[in-house]
Design an enzyme around this catalytic site. Structure first.
Site, PDB file in Angstrom:
ATOM      1  N   ARG A 147       2.980   5.882  -3.298  1.00 36.93           N
ATOM      2  CA  ARG A 147       4.151   6.648  -3.738  1.00 36.93           C
ATOM      3  C   ARG A 147       4.396   6.498  -5.231  1.00 36.93           C
ATOM      4  NH1 ARG A 147       4.193   5.640   1.469  1.00 36.93           N
ATOM      5  NH2 ARG A 147       5.467   6.847   2.932  1.00 36.93           N
ATOM      6  N   ASP A 192       1.851  -0.809  11.847  1.00 41.42           N
ATOM      7  CA  ASP A 192       0.530  -1.298  11.413  1.00 41.42           C
ATOM      8  C   ASP A 192       0.251  -2.732  11.863  1.00 41.42           C
ATOM      9  OD1 ASP A 192      -0.022   1.090  10.166  1.00 41.42           O
ATOM     10  OD2 ASP A 192       0.806   0.451   8.237  1.00 41.42           O
ATOM     11  N   LYS A 232       0.834  -1.213   0.000  1.00 40.29           N
ATOM     12  CA  LYS A 232       0.000   0.000   0.000  1.00 40.29           C
ATOM     13  C   LYS A 232       0.869   1.264   0.000  1.00 40.29           C
ATOM     14  CE  LYS A 232      -2.816   0.841   3.637  1.00 40.29           C
ATOM     15  NZ  LYS A 232      -2.474   2.163   4.206  1.00 40.29           N
ATOM     16  N   SER A 233       1.865   1.295   0.870  1.00 39.30           N
ATOM     17  CA  SER A 233       2.713   2.497   0.950  1.00 39.30           C
ATOM     18  C   SER A 233       3.412   2.767  -0.378  1.00 39.30           C
ATOM     19  CB  SER A 233       3.791   2.305   2.021  1.00 39.30           C
ATOM     20  OG  SER A 233       3.214   2.257   3.285  1.00 39.30           O
TER      21      SER A 233
HETATM   22  C1  S3P Z   1       2.468   4.862   6.074  1.00 38.75           C
HETATM   23  C2  S3P Z   1       3.058   5.215   7.245  1.00 38.75           C
HETATM   24  C3  S3P Z   1       2.613   4.716   8.551  1.00 38.75           C
HETATM   25  C4  S3P Z   1       1.543   3.639   8.468  1.00 38.75           C
HETATM   26  C5  S3P Z   1       0.594   3.843   7.345  1.00 38.75           C
HETATM   27  C6  S3P Z   1       1.321   3.951   6.023  1.00 38.75           C
HETATM   28  C7  S3P Z   1       3.031   5.385   4.825  1.00 38.75           C
HETATM   29  O1  S3P Z   1       2.172   5.813   9.289  1.00 38.75           O
HETATM   30  O2  S3P Z   1       0.835   3.548   9.682  1.00 38.75           O
HETATM   31  O3  S3P Z   1      -0.319   2.770   7.259  1.00 38.75           O
HETATM   32  O4  S3P Z   1       2.753   4.817   3.766  1.00 38.75           O
HETATM   33  O5  S3P Z   1       3.777   6.374   4.887  1.00 38.75           O
HETATM   34  P1  S3P Z   1       3.203   6.774  10.035  1.00 38.75           P
HETATM   35  O6  S3P Z   1       4.600   6.321   9.769  1.00 38.75           O
HETATM   36  O7  S3P Z   1       2.983   8.112   9.490  1.00 38.75           O
HETATM   37  O8  S3P Z   1       2.843   6.593  11.473  1.00 38.75           O
END
Ligand code: S3P
Length: 443
Positions: free
Chosen positions: A27, A320, A22-23
Site C-alpha cells: 500500500r 494468513d 507486506k500488506s
Molecule cells: C491481504 C489480504 C488478505 C491476506 C493477504 C494480504 C492484503 O487477503 O490473505 O495475504 O494485503 O490486503 P484477503 O483479505 O483478500 O483474503
C-alpha cells in the site's frame, strides 16, 4: 530447486526484528504513487511480492528509488497514469495484482497482468465483477484467472458494492479505483477485513469512514478525488512474519523470544488472541502508534497449550496465520477446531489441503470439511518422529510453518522448494537460526 531441512532444536531465545509488513508495504508503494510529490518510505519489506509491485509501478511510469535505508517514491497525483500495452509481472502476489488492478481501473491505462503458476490459479472474478461496474473493460470478463488484460477509465464511476467475502484485497481494489472518481465509493463487507488501505488514506488526508450496519456487516465510504498529502511512511514489522518465531518459541521447550515493533492492528491479531486462549504465554509491551497503525513489542515463551474452537468471526483477522496456528495445535491437549475457513482454499495453494496432508504425513489426525478443519492435538509432551518431506507448493506460509514443526520432531522435516519464502520473509532462515533454530539449506 532449493530446500531447507529443519532439525530438533531447544531453547530458542533472543530479541529480534522481523521485516516490514507486506500488506502495508504494497500500500505504501501504490498509494505513495498517488500523492502529489516525493515521499520517503522506511522499513519497506524488500520481498519478491513487494518488489513485483514496485517494478510494476516503475513500468507504469513512476519514479522509485531505493536508498541505503529507505525508499523514495515520486507520486504523480491521482488519475495521472496513462498508456497502454503494459505487461505487469506480479510473480506470486495476489495482493499486488488485485490492488494494482484497482489502480489501473481508475486510470487511463491498459495493462495485462500475469504471474507464476500459483497466482495464475487464483480467483480474479472477485475483483473483475466490481471493477467492471466502475467502467473498467476486461478483454475476457469471464476469465477468472491471470493473465488478464484490463483497460481502466480516467474518471471511473463511483460504485456501491456489497462484497460476498470479507477480503481486504477486494475492498482495497475498489477503493483504489474510487480515488479518481467524482463521487463516493462504498464497499460493504460481511466482516471487517484488514483496514491498512483505509488507515493509510486517512493518514494522507482522504475522507473515509467505516460504520457497522444493523445486519452487522461493515460499510466503508470513500470520498473521491481527495487532496492527498505527500507524507513519509514508516512501516511496522509484519505480525504474519513474527508469527513464525513466536509459535516456534511457544512449542519448543525452554524458549523465550521478543519481537520488536510489530503491527498489532486489531484486524491482524487473531493468531495472538487464539494462542493466548490456548494458554500461550504472550505479552505485549511498548504500545504506540506510527502513521495510523498500532505497534508493540511481542514476547512469547514455551507454553503448554490446550485445543480451542476458533470462531468464524475471527477468520479475517488471522487469515494468513492458520498454517502456523495448525502447527501450534499439534502440541495442544485436545482438538483445535477452525470454523469458517473456506477462504484458505483460494490462497497461494489450497491451504486446508496443504495443512491436513502435511500433518497427516507426520501422524497427526485431521478432519477436513468444506469450510471447517479439526486438528487432533497430540498433547504438550508428544513425541513426533518427523523424517518427512513436505512440498511448499509455491506457498511461503506452508513452507515456513512446516519448518517450524521440524524444530520439535525427533528427525528432520525437509521442505522442498523453499525459494517461495522470499515472497514475504526473505530473512526467515537467518532470523530463525539467530534464535537457535537448526535449519539447514540443501541445494
Ligand atoms: C491481504 C489480504 C488478505 C491476506 C493477504 C494480504 C492484503 O487477503 O490473505 O495475504 O494485503 O490486503 P484477503 O483479505 O483478500 O483474503
Amino acid at each position: 530447486m532449493n530446500s531447507i531441512s529443519s532439525n530438533k532444536s531447544s531453547k530458542l531465545s533472543g530479541d529480534i526484528v522481523v521485516p516490514g509488513d507486506k500488506s502495508i508495504s504494497h500500500r505504501a508503494l501504490i498509494i505513495g504513487s498517488l500523492v502529489p510529490g516525493k515521499i520517503k518510505i522506511t522499513n519497506l519489506l524488500e520481498s519478491d511480492d513487494v518488489i513485483a509491485t514496485a517494478n510494476a509501478l516503475e513500468l507504469l511510469g513512476l519514479k522509485i528509488n531505493k536508498k541505503n535505508d529507505f525508499w523514495e517514491i515520486f507520486g504523480s497525483g491521482i488519475g495521472n497514469l496513462s498508456g497502454s500495452n503494459y505487461r505487469l509481472d506480479m510473480g506470486n502476489s495476489g495482493t499486488g495484482s488485485r490492488l494494482l488492478m484497482g489502480l489501473v481501473a481508475g486510470s487511463d491505462v491498459e495493462a495485462t497482468f500475469f504471474g507464476d503458476d500459483s497466482l495464475s490459479k487464483r480467483p480474479m472474478k472477485r475483483i473483475i465483477i466490481p471493477l467492471l461496474k466502475t467502467g473498467a473493460i476486461f478483454d475476457d470478463p469471464n476469465n477468472d484467472n491471470l493473465p488478464l488484460k484490463i483497460r481502466g477509465s480516467k474518471i471511473p464511476l463511483p460504485i456501491e458494492y456489497i462484497s460476498p467475502v470479507a477480503s481486504a484485497q477486494i475492498k482495497s481494489s475498489i477503493l483504489l479505483a474510487g480515488l479518481s472518481s467524482t463521487g463516493n465509493t462504498i464497499v460493504v463487507e460481511p466482516a471487517l477485513s484488514r483496514d491498512h488501505t483505509e488507515n493509510m488514506l486517512k493518514y494522507l488526508g482522504a475522507k473515509i469512514s467505516t460504520i457497522q450496519l444493523p445486519d452487522s456487516s461493515w460499510k466503508i465510504t470513500l470520498e473521491g478525488l481527495p487532496c492527498l498529502k505527500a507524507l513519509d511512511i514508516e512501516i511496522p514489522s509484519d505480525p504474519s512474519s513474527a508469527a513464525f518465531p513466536i509459535v516456534a518459541s511457544i512449542i519448543t521447550p525452554n524458549s523465550h523470544v521478543k519481537v520488536s515493533n510489530v503491527c498489532i492492528n486489531d484486524l491482524r491479531v487473531g493468531l495472538y488472541t487464539s494462542l493466548i486462549e490456548m494458554g500461550a504465554n504472550i505479552t505485549f509491551s511498548n504500545k504506540r502508534k506510527i502513521n495510523g497503525e498500532t505497534v508493540a513489542d511481542i514476547s512469547a515463551s514455551y507454553s503448554k497449550l490446550n485445543g480451542i474452537t476458533i470462531p468464524k468471526k475471527r477468520v479475517a483477522s488471522m487469515i494468513d496465520e492458520y498454517p502456523i496456528l495448525s502447527i501450534a495445535a499439534v502440541k495442544a491437549k485436545g482438538s483445535t477446531i477452525m470454523e469458517g475457513v473456506e477462504e484458505l482454499r483460494y490462497k497461494e495453494t489450497d491451504r486446508i489441503s496443504a495443512i491436513c496432508d502435511g500433518l497427516n504425513s507426520i501422524g497427526v489426525e485431521t478432519v477436513d470439511t468444506k469450510d471447517k478443519v479439526v486438528i487432533k492435538g497430540k498433547g504438550p509432551d508428544c513425541i513426533l518422529n518427523g523424517n518427512k518431506t513436505i512440498i511448499s507448493k509455491n506457498d511461503h506460509r506452508i513452507a515456513m510453518s512446516f519448518l517450524c514443526l521440524g524444530l520439535i520432531t525427533e528427525n528432520p522435516i525437509t521442505v522442498l522448494d523453499t525459494d517461495t519464502i522470499n515472497s514475504s520473509f526473505p530473512s526467515f532462515f537467518e532470523v530463525m537460526n539467530g534464535i537457535g533454530a537448526k535449519l539447514n539449506r540443501i541445494k
